[in-house]
Every structure is written in C-alpha cells, then in structure tokens.
Design a protein around this motif. Structure first.
Motif, short mmCIF file in Angstrom:
data_model
loop_
_atom_site.label_atom_id
_atom_site.label_comp_id
_atom_site.label_asym_id
_atom_site.label_seq_id
_atom_site.Cartn_x
_atom_site.Cartn_y
_atom_site.Cartn_z
N LYS A 19 0.83 -1.22 0.00
CA LYS A 19 0.00 0.00 0.00
C LYS A 19 0.85 1.26 0.00
O LYS A 19 0.47 2.27 -0.60
CB LYS A 19 -1.00 0.00 1.15
N GLU A 20 2.03 1.21 0.63
CA GLU A 20 2.90 2.38 0.65
C GLU A 20 3.52 2.66 -0.71
O GLU A 20 3.54 3.81 -1.17
CB GLU A 20 4.00 2.22 1.70
N THR A 21 4.02 1.63 -1.40
CA THR A 21 4.62 1.85 -2.71
C THR A 21 3.56 2.20 -3.75
O THR A 21 3.83 2.98 -4.67
CB THR A 21 5.46 0.64 -3.18
N ASN A 22 2.37 1.65 -3.60
CA ASN A 22 1.28 2.04 -4.50
C ASN A 22 0.92 3.51 -4.30
O ASN A 22 0.68 4.24 -5.27
CB ASN A 22 0.04 1.16 -4.28
N MET A 23 0.90 3.95 -3.05
CA MET A 23 0.63 5.36 -2.77
C MET A 23 1.75 6.23 -3.32
O MET A 23 1.50 7.29 -3.88
CB MET A 23 0.47 5.58 -1.26
N LEU A 24 3.01 5.77 -3.18
CA LEU A 24 4.14 6.52 -3.73
C LEU A 24 3.99 6.70 -5.23
O LEU A 24 4.24 7.79 -5.76
CB LEU A 24 5.47 5.85 -3.37
N ASP A 25 3.58 5.65 -5.93
CA ASP A 25 3.34 5.77 -7.37
C ASP A 25 2.34 6.88 -7.67
O ASP A 25 2.56 7.71 -8.55
CB ASP A 25 2.78 4.45 -7.94
N THR A 26 1.26 6.91 -6.93
CA THR A 26 0.22 7.93 -7.11
C THR A 26 0.77 9.32 -6.84
O THR A 26 0.54 10.26 -7.61
CB THR A 26 -0.97 7.65 -6.18
N LEU A 27 1.53 9.45 -5.75
CA LEU A 27 2.07 10.77 -5.38
C LEU A 27 3.10 11.26 -6.38
O LEU A 27 3.18 12.47 -6.66
CB LEU A 27 2.69 10.69 -3.98
N LEU A 28 3.88 10.34 -6.95
CA LEU A 28 4.85 10.74 -7.97
C LEU A 28 4.16 11.26 -9.22
O LEU A 28 4.59 12.26 -9.81
CB LEU A 28 5.77 9.56 -8.32
N VAL A 29 3.07 10.62 -9.61
CA VAL A 29 2.30 11.09 -10.75
C VAL A 29 1.70 12.46 -10.46
O VAL A 29 1.70 13.35 -11.32
CB VAL A 29 1.20 10.07 -11.13
N ASP A 30 1.22 12.65 -9.22
CA ASP A 30 0.63 13.93 -8.82
C ASP A 30 1.67 15.04 -8.68
O ASP A 30 1.32 16.21 -8.67
CB ASP A 30 -0.10 13.80 -7.47
N GLY A 31 2.93 14.67 -8.54
CA GLY A 31 4.00 15.66 -8.38
C GLY A 31 4.06 16.28 -6.99
O GLY A 31 4.52 17.40 -6.84
N THR A 32 3.61 15.54 -6.00
CA THR A 32 3.56 16.09 -4.64
C THR A 32 4.65 15.54 -3.72
O THR A 32 4.64 15.82 -2.53
CB THR A 32 2.18 15.83 -4.00
N VAL A 33 5.57 14.76 -4.25
CA VAL A 33 6.62 14.14 -3.43
C VAL A 33 7.85 15.04 -3.36
O VAL A 33 8.31 15.56 -4.37
CB VAL A 33 7.04 12.76 -4.00
N ALA A 34 8.35 15.20 -2.15
CA ALA A 34 9.62 15.90 -1.92
C ALA A 34 10.53 14.94 -1.16
O ALA A 34 10.09 13.90 -0.67
CB ALA A 34 9.38 17.17 -1.12
N ILE A 35 11.79 15.32 -1.07
CA ILE A 35 12.74 14.46 -0.36
C ILE A 35 13.64 15.32 0.51
O ILE A 35 13.95 16.46 0.16
CB ILE A 35 13.56 13.59 -1.35
N GLY A 36 14.02 14.76 1.63
CA GLY A 36 14.94 15.43 2.53
C GLY A 36 16.35 14.89 2.35
O GLY A 36 16.53 13.75 1.92
#
Length: 133
Positions: A19-36
């Motif tokens: 469920k976490e990696t599936n959510m990451l896929d969605t967030l990457l498509v949405d362009g809402t992921v940042a990294i520290g």
C-alpha cells in the motif's frame, strides 16, 4: 508537499508492491513528493551497483529537496525524543527523530512503513499519509 521515508523508497526501488509503494506511485504522478537530504543519504548509500545508484540519484534528483537538520532542529529533535521517552517510548534511530520532527515542524505529511513513526503520529501530531495509529 509530502515526504516519503527511506523504508518506502527501498521497497519501491526493490519492486515491492504494497500500500505504501502504490501510494508513492500515485504521489509521484501527482508531483507532490519531496525528499529530505537525510532520506536521500539513507537511500543512496544502500545501493551496491553503480548503475542502480546512478539511476536512483537521477530519479530522486528531480524531486523538491529540503535540508532537514541544522542548529535549530537539534533542540526540537531532542525535545521530541525526550517527550516520547517520558511516555516510555524509545525511538530506535536518530534519523527517524529528525525526519519526524522536520515533518511536524513544517507540517509535511509523511508516507512511511516503519513502525517507529507511529508514536510521533499518536503523541506529537505527525501527519501520516496513510492512516497509521
């Protein structure tokens, strides 16, 4: 913006579907992921092959990046760690304290699979992307 913990990125780069990696896929498509920077360090130091390292570095380099630790964060992290210790909770990794405190301080939701973040959600108002309590 949403930060994604190292544990989720490791599963993602290893092709694990959950469920976490599936959510990451969605967030990457949405362009809402940042990294520290600390998360980037943890991810990149884990690659054995140069090819995988360079591919991940290129991919992660496209994300918005944040410096997560500095002089002012040290005391905030210590306060959060001590607050949890007073409740009988010991966080195993200092990096998790830094990541959680950064997210709390900046009101960034965190996508994680590491159970060490749950006390931060329950007691210190860390926002979890997925309902984890």
């Amino acid at each position: 913006m949403i930060l994604v913990d190292t544990s989720v990125w490791i599963d993602y780069f290893n092709g694990v579907e959950n469920k976490e990696t599936n959510m990451l896929d969605t967030l990457l498509v949405d362009g809402t992921v940042a990294i520290g920077d600390i998360i980037l360090l943890e991810i990149l130091q884990g690659f054995r092959s140069d090819k995988d390292y360079n591919r991940a570095k290129k991919t992660l380099g496209t994300l918005d990046q944040y410096e997560m630790f500095g002089h002012t964060m040290a005391a905030k992290c210590a306060n959060n760690y001590r607050s949890l210790r007073k409740k009988g909770i010991t966080v195993r990794k200092t990096t998790d304290v830094i990541i959680a405190t950064f997210c709390i301080d900046n009101r960034f939701p965190l996508l994680f699979s590491d159970k060490d973040f749950i006390p931060f959600v329950k007691h210190l108002n860390l926002i979890s992307v997925l309902n984890k309590t």
